[in-house]
Design a protein around this motif. Structure first.
Motif, short mmCIF file in Angstrom:
data_model
loop_
_atom_site.label_atom_id
_atom_site.label_comp_id
_atom_site.label_asym_id
_atom_site.label_seq_id
_atom_site.Cartn_x
_atom_site.Cartn_y
_atom_site.Cartn_z
N THR A 279 0.85 -1.19 0.00
CA THR A 279 0.00 0.00 0.00
C THR A 279 0.88 1.24 0.00
N PRO A 280 0.35 2.39 -0.40
CA PRO A 280 1.14 3.64 -0.33
C PRO A 280 1.66 3.91 1.08
N GLU A 281 0.84 3.56 2.09
CA GLU A 281 1.26 3.79 3.48
C GLU A 281 2.48 2.94 3.82
N ASP B 19 6.19 0.58 -6.22
CA ASP B 19 6.55 -0.57 -7.07
C ASP B 19 7.65 -1.39 -6.41
N GLN B 20 8.68 -0.71 -5.89
CA GLN B 20 9.80 -1.44 -5.28
C GLN B 20 9.34 -2.19 -4.03
N ALA B 21 8.50 -1.54 -3.21
CA ALA B 21 8.00 -2.20 -2.01
C ALA B 21 7.17 -3.43 -2.39
N GLN C 77 6.47 -9.18 -2.81
CA GLN C 77 6.21 -10.34 -3.67
C GLN C 77 7.29 -11.39 -3.54
N LEU C 78 8.54 -10.92 -3.49
CA LEU C 78 9.65 -11.86 -3.34
C LEU C 78 9.58 -12.57 -1.99
N GLU C 79 9.25 -11.81 -0.94
CA GLU C 79 9.12 -12.42 0.39
C GLU C 79 7.99 -13.45 0.41
#
Length: 632
Positions: free
Chosen positions: A173-175, A599-601, A606-608
């Motif tokens: 989320t943005p937060e 996007d990076q978060a 996703q990787l986690e």
């Protein structure tokens, strides 16, 4: 791993040309059509087996892909058990993903597979369309049938669908992204008092016993590594040029064809005096540096000997030589220095000029204006260039002749005599010296070190500009340097240690006073020594002081502005510090980079999620490594 490769299609692994096909479709899923016969089973995953042949095939292809992408990788690194375990791990993951796809009813139709293959750009022709001839040629080059390739491609698509399904649950989320941005972008300043070891060095005394004890307990630091002396024949244009005849008409013709490029560029011969300073220095330090350079400039303009002034005042590495920089042309120096040097008349001193290194004054001793060179000025250079061109055409032929003789049993000296060459004996060289002096690869240097004394290596070795044939003359074992040769260095090391210990003692005493019952009085006493750092982040790279992760952790973890409970060793010395200011991450930067951080978060989440999912599959599966010895 497959999805990561696909998403990073511009990365190094895709650049392995058709080798990527091997890595993606064979390394990840194995040779699904491989005939296993009675091949030993390396591992089982639930009711599926991974054979030794399948593993070795995947390993060899993966290793070849890594070698192609990184030519400097060593055979030892590729034989590392961790690399082999990674290969096996990917084979196991592929089995687990396909098993999970079957359980979830996930599949890929033949139409999907064909459509996806046609979208692979390495099967396209120049018109950007799928070309079956290119496709078939590519498969032949990696010894795969279309059926086998397409089966593996289908497996990859199916596994990718499972991975995509799992990834979709990991959206930031943005937060959440803002929390990460704030944490990463936050900076602090600290107030600090520096205890510099350099201030204590004059107090330090080192006696002979201390030097002897230091030498005895640290001999490994004074070892001369194992060295060799070799005798070699070099087959390069430069080394063979002396055997070539060059006529005057050839030189004249070369000059006529290339005279436009034979120019002497504008040059100056200069010396400089440097007072070092940087943007991170305090206003007082920068003012002091300007004061010093102005004083030196006044003395130089008054007729003072520039070399003497530089030796006495310059803080640059050329000070010992009177600031002499020799001849240099445009582009050799930083722009500010170059502009001042080339605009100063011969025999005069420039006004002070500031560069990234500090303040300089420049004395221009001589100048050479740009001009075209006459034939007689470049005749010798042209003769060398022509001789090397001729020699380049003879390198391979002469090397073949030498190899024939060497293999027939002739010594290197006999080969040299017969071919009219000169065998050269090197000075003692360590393994790294072979790399630096000749341009050998690290692997070739190891080969040379391993040659037996008085034996020659029967294969040419590639060097800078050509090849060499090598014979071992002498092995020189590693040995410590005599103590007299390192006495000064030892005294310097002990002095630094003692000075650092004294600086630490002072810092501890200052901290005790600043945090003791008379802290207010101590704060007033040390007020003049308190400085404030430039901002730094959680990595702990503090401008003008150095790097300290411990300081960063303590400063970011500080609840107030009390002095931190311990001194910190930095490159510039020992400091006691307290939090001065917390600087929040930039709102403007967040507004500009918000989408990228989300996007990076999301990618991180996703990787986690995918890693956790694969861990769960492994924990639930019945996995047995039946031949762990094959991984050693």
């Amino acid at each position: 791993m497959l999805e990561i490769m696909r998403e990073n299609a511009s990365g190094w692994i895709v650049k392995i040309l058709f080798g990527i096909i091997i890595v993606v479709f064979v390394f990840a899923f194995g040779m699904s059509g491989l005939e296993t016969g009675q091949d030993p089973i390396l591992a089982t995953v639930n009711d599926q087996i991974i054979t030794r042949a399948e593993f070795e095939d995947a390993f060899q292809r993966a290793a070849e892909g890594v070698r192609t992408a990184n030519p400097d990788v060593t055979p030892a690194q590729l034989q590392d058990p961790q690399f082999k375990q990674m290969v096996l791990g990917e084979l196991i993951n592929s089995r687990l993903l396909l098993h999970e796809a079957a359980r979830l009813g996930i599949s890929a139709s033949d139409e999907e597979v064909f459509a996806a293959i046609t979208r692979q750009s390495y099967f396209w022709n120049q018109a950007g369309a799928f070309d079956r001839d290119i496709y078939m040629a590519a498969l032949r080059s990696i010894r795969m049938t279309p059926a086998l390739f397409e089966a593996n491609f289908k497996n990859e698509m199916i596994a990718g669908k499972v991975q995509d399904m799992v990834r979709k649950t990991g959206v930031a989320t943005p937060e959440q992204a803002r929390q990460i941005f704030d944490w990463v972008g936050e900076e602090v300043r600290v107030d600090y008092i520096l205890s510099s070891p350099a201030a204590f060095a004059p107090q330090v005394r080192v006696d002979a016993k201390e030097v002897d004890e230091f030498y005895a307990s640290n001999q490994d630091k004074f070892m001369v590594p194992e060295q060799v002396r070799i005798r070699y024949l070099a087959f390069t244009p430069k080394d063979l040029a002396a055997r070539q005849e060059v006529s005057d008409p050839e030189i004249d013709a070369y000059f006529a064809a290339n005279s436009a490029s034979m120019k002497q560029e504008e040059q100056v011969k200069a010396s400089h005096l440097l007072i070092m300073t940087s943007d991170s220095d305090s206003d007082e330090e920068q003012a002091e540096a300007r004061k010093k350079i102005d004083a030196a400039y006044a003395k130089a303009k008054a007729g003072g000997d520039f070399a003497t002034l530089a030796r006495q005042n310059s803080e640059g590495p050329s000070a010992a030589g009177g600031g002499d920089l020799g001849w240099f042309g445009r582009g050799d120096m930083v722009p500010e220095f170059e502009q001042a040097a080339f605009s100063t008349p011969k025999g005069q001193v420039s006004e002070p000029v500031r560069t990234q290194f500090g303040w300089h004054i420049i004395y221009v001793e001589d100048r050479k204006e740009a001009r075209e060179l006459a034939l007689d000025e470049v005749r010798k250079d042209i003769a060398i260039a022509i001789a090397e061109e001729k020699a380049a055409e003879r390198v391979t032929d002469l090397l073949d002749q030498a190899m024939d003789r060497l293999v027939s049993g002739m010594t290197l000296d006999a080969v040299a005599d017969e071919l009219g060459m000169l065998a050269v004996t090197s000075s003692p060289l360590p393994e790294q010296g072979l790399v630096q002096n000749f341009g050998l690869t690290p692997e070739a240097a190891t080969v040379v070190m391993d040659i037996q004394k008085n034996e020659s290596h029967k294969t040419p070795l590639s060097i800078n500009g050509g090849y060499m044939l090598v014979e071992k003359v002498e092995d020189i074992p590693a040995a410590p340097l005599p103590i007299d040769e390192v006495r000064d260095a030892i005294e310097g090391a002990i002095t630094q240690q003692k000075a650092a210990a004294l600086a630490m003692t002072e810092a501890q005493e200052i901290l005790a006073q600043l945090t003791g019952p008379d802290s207010a009085e101590a704060a007033a006493r040390y007020a003049a020594r308190i400085k404030t750092s430039e901002p730094f982040d959680r990595q702990g790279n503090v401008p003008a002081l150095g790097q300290s992760q411990a300081l960063a952790e303590a400063a970011f973890g500080s609840a107030g502005k009390e002095w931190l409970p311990q001194p910190f060793a930095m490159q510039q010395g020992i400091i006691v510090a307290r939090l001065s200011e917390v600087i929040p991450a930039s709102e403007e930067t967040w507004a500009e980079q918000k989408d990228a951080w989300i996007d990076q978060a999301s990618q991180n989440y996703q990787l986690e999620v995918l890693n956790a999912y694969m861990t769960g599959l492994r924990q639930q599966a019945d996995i047995e490594i039946t031949r762990p010895d094959l991984l050693n």
